[in-house]
Design an enzyme around this catalytic site. Structure first.
Site, PDB file in Angstrom:
ATOM      1  N   HIS A 133      50.365  -2.264  -7.963  1.00 42.76           N
ATOM      2  CA  HIS A 133      49.556  -3.276  -7.277  1.00 42.76           C
ATOM      3  C   HIS A 133      48.615  -3.942  -8.272  1.00 42.76           C
ATOM      4  CE1 HIS A 133      50.716  -2.693  -3.070  1.00 42.76           C
ATOM      5  NE2 HIS A 133      50.964  -1.440  -3.435  1.00 42.76           N
TER       6      HIS A 133
ATOM      7  N   GLU B 204      46.754  -6.332  -7.772  1.00 39.44           N
ATOM      8  CA  GLU B 204      45.504  -6.715  -7.096  1.00 39.44           C
ATOM      9  C   GLU B 204      44.563  -5.534  -6.911  1.00 39.44           C
ATOM     10  OE1 GLU B 204      48.387  -6.275  -5.770  1.00 39.44           O
ATOM     11  OE2 GLU B 204      48.183  -5.301  -3.819  1.00 39.44           O
TER      12      GLU B 204
ATOM     13  N   CYS C  35      55.125  -4.739  -5.587  1.00 40.82           N
ATOM     14  CA  CYS C  35      55.402  -3.507  -4.845  1.00 40.82           C
ATOM     15  C   CYS C  35      56.686  -3.657  -4.005  1.00 40.82           C
ATOM     16  CB  CYS C  35      54.205  -3.089  -3.988  1.00 40.82           C
ATOM     17  SG  CYS C  35      54.332  -1.372  -3.446  1.00 40.82           S
TER      18      CYS C  35
END
Lengths: 193, 250
Positions: free
Chosen positions: A175, A177, A77
């Site tokens: 992202h 994650e 990001c």
């Protein structure tokens, strides 16, 4: 394998740590030069604003250290945008590792670009096992245009770089994650590099 | 293409989900983490956790809960409820929340929005607006819909965006609980007039209501009980929307 997450007080570090934990991997969160240099893999997360993030990197001399690293490196990001050359956000000189600019989305679309969008034109071992048009979660107001260093695209509505690669430096705008099983797979691919 | 988002909302009290969730195949429906994991698996695009705890123990309980959610859930989530200070937000974000939502505290002190946006970035600042249809138009209400703030919903929406909000969660108190559909007019009007995404909330009763509100201009739609009671199963809803030409992740 030694994984470090670069700490400069501007990242969603905990979410990345948990994502690694779900993969059975452990990481050290640090801004220490020797720790970072000796790592097998370096992850560079980031949320927030570009100029203050650059300031935080400079306070820790990380602006000088990061470009010298040679092991597989993953910017996420804002961590991706910081690797680029110059950002229109706060008219900021970034780390300049990947020769690509960062621009603001045109006012014709909702900003931030927030939500799940497709990844297409995948071309890197970072995306091994990921199908064309797989979804990933994005939230950002600035973007890197598509160039020769683009290894995945997304469209909003024009194509932009969803991921970049330059030598050992990999970077994703989305992202990993927070992108469900596909995000976890991409993170695992990075650990496998 | 960027897809429209479907967002289940979980009310939390003392670290437990409330509102009588009825699920089969779930061990403990009062466990927010287990319920969240189920929604994530079923295709929820994001989750919202609204904390309605009213005790001094609140911060610690919420912090621990946010940490557990972040540990097990691999989609983004927003935490709201009684957030009034930069320090509160810092703790929630550090423990893994992606966004926070502020409501009454932003009405009481609008500078809070700017403080949060400049400190953490607009992308993690959602401003929740509770609105009711009155004879004069759509107005903003606070304190769970009991206090007329005197603000017009559209004006307030524009102001919070100017102050740095990255997203608006618009709840129509006139529609909430009716299951007769979202407030299409005010949702569409605000969505057309602000640059940030708008989440529609209040009134969802069936699949068609989601289609209607996306066609009206909402970027995301939130609901609670119809998901908790499986009146509108997530998987079926997303399939229905995709069949009706809505860009949706499924």
């Amino acid at each position: 394998m030694k994984i470090v997450i670069v700490d400069y007080k501007a990242g969603n570090v905990q979410s990345v740590l948990f994502a690694l934990e779900r993969l059975g991997a452990q990481a050290t969160v640090t801004s220490n030069a020797e720790e970072i240099q000796s790592a097998d893999k370096v992850i560079f997360p980031g949320v927030g604003e570009a100029s203050s993030a650059m300031r935080a990197l400079k306070e820790n001399n990380l602006d000088l250290l990061l470009p010298t690293l040679t092991q597989p490196f993953l910017g996420v990001c804002l961590g991706m945008q910081l690797l680029c050359q110059h950002s229109e956000e706060g008219d900021t000189e970034m780390l300049g590792i990947i020769p690509v600019p960062v621009k603001k989305f045109e006012a014709a679309v909702k900003v931030p670009h927030m939500g799940w969008n497709n990844l297409h034109h995948l071309k890197s071992n970072l995306f091994t096992g990921i199908k064309e048009d797989e979804y990933a979660y994005f939230v950002h107001s600035f973007y890197a245009p598509v160039t020769e260093h683009t290894i995945a695209q997304s469209s909003y509505p024009e194509p932009f770089s969803a991921a970049l690669q330059y030598k050992n430096f990999y970077a994703v705008q989305f992202h990993t994650e927070k992108s469900g099983p596909a995000g976890a797979h991409i993170l695992q691919n990075f650990l496998n590099l | 293409m960027l897809t429209k988002r479907i967002i289940p909302c979980l009310d939390i009290k003392n670290g437990r989900t409330v509102k009588g969730v009825r699920f089969e195949n779930i061990r403990d429906a009062g466990d927010p983490v287990e319920l969240a994991a189920l929604y994530a698996k079923q295709g929820a695009d994001e989750l919202v956790f609204l904390d309605i705890t009213a005790t001094n123990e609140k911060r610690k309980t919420l912090r621990e809960l946010v940490r557990e959610i972040a540990r097990y859930i691999d989609i983004p989530f927003t935490v709201g409820g009684g957030i009034s200070a930069v320090e509160d937000v810092e703790v929630l974000l550090q423990n893994g929340a992606d966004k926070v939502s502020v409501n009454s505290s932003a009405i009481h002190r609008p500078e809070l929005i700017t403080e949060l946006a400049s400190r953490f970035g607009s992308q993690c600042v959602t401003v929740a607006i509770d609105t009711k249809s009155t004879p004069e138009g759509w107005k903003v209400f606070s304190k769970a819909g009991t206090v007329d703030t005197g603000l017009w919903a559209l004006d307030w929406a524009k102001e919070v965006v100017d102050r740095g909000a990255g997203e608006i969660l618009l709840t129509s108190m006139s529609n909430d609980g009716t299951k007769n559909g979202f407030a299409l007019d005010i949702t569409g009007e605000i969505s057309r007039n602000v640059i940030v995404p708008v989440i529609a909330s209040g009134g969802a009763g069936n699949e068609q209501h989601f289609l209607d509100v996306f066609e009206a201009g909402a970027d995301a739609a939130l609901a609670a009980s119809i998901f908790h009671f499986q009146e509108v199963p997530l998987l079926g809803l997303k399939k229905f929307l995709a069949e009706n030409k809505i860009d949706i992740r499924c």
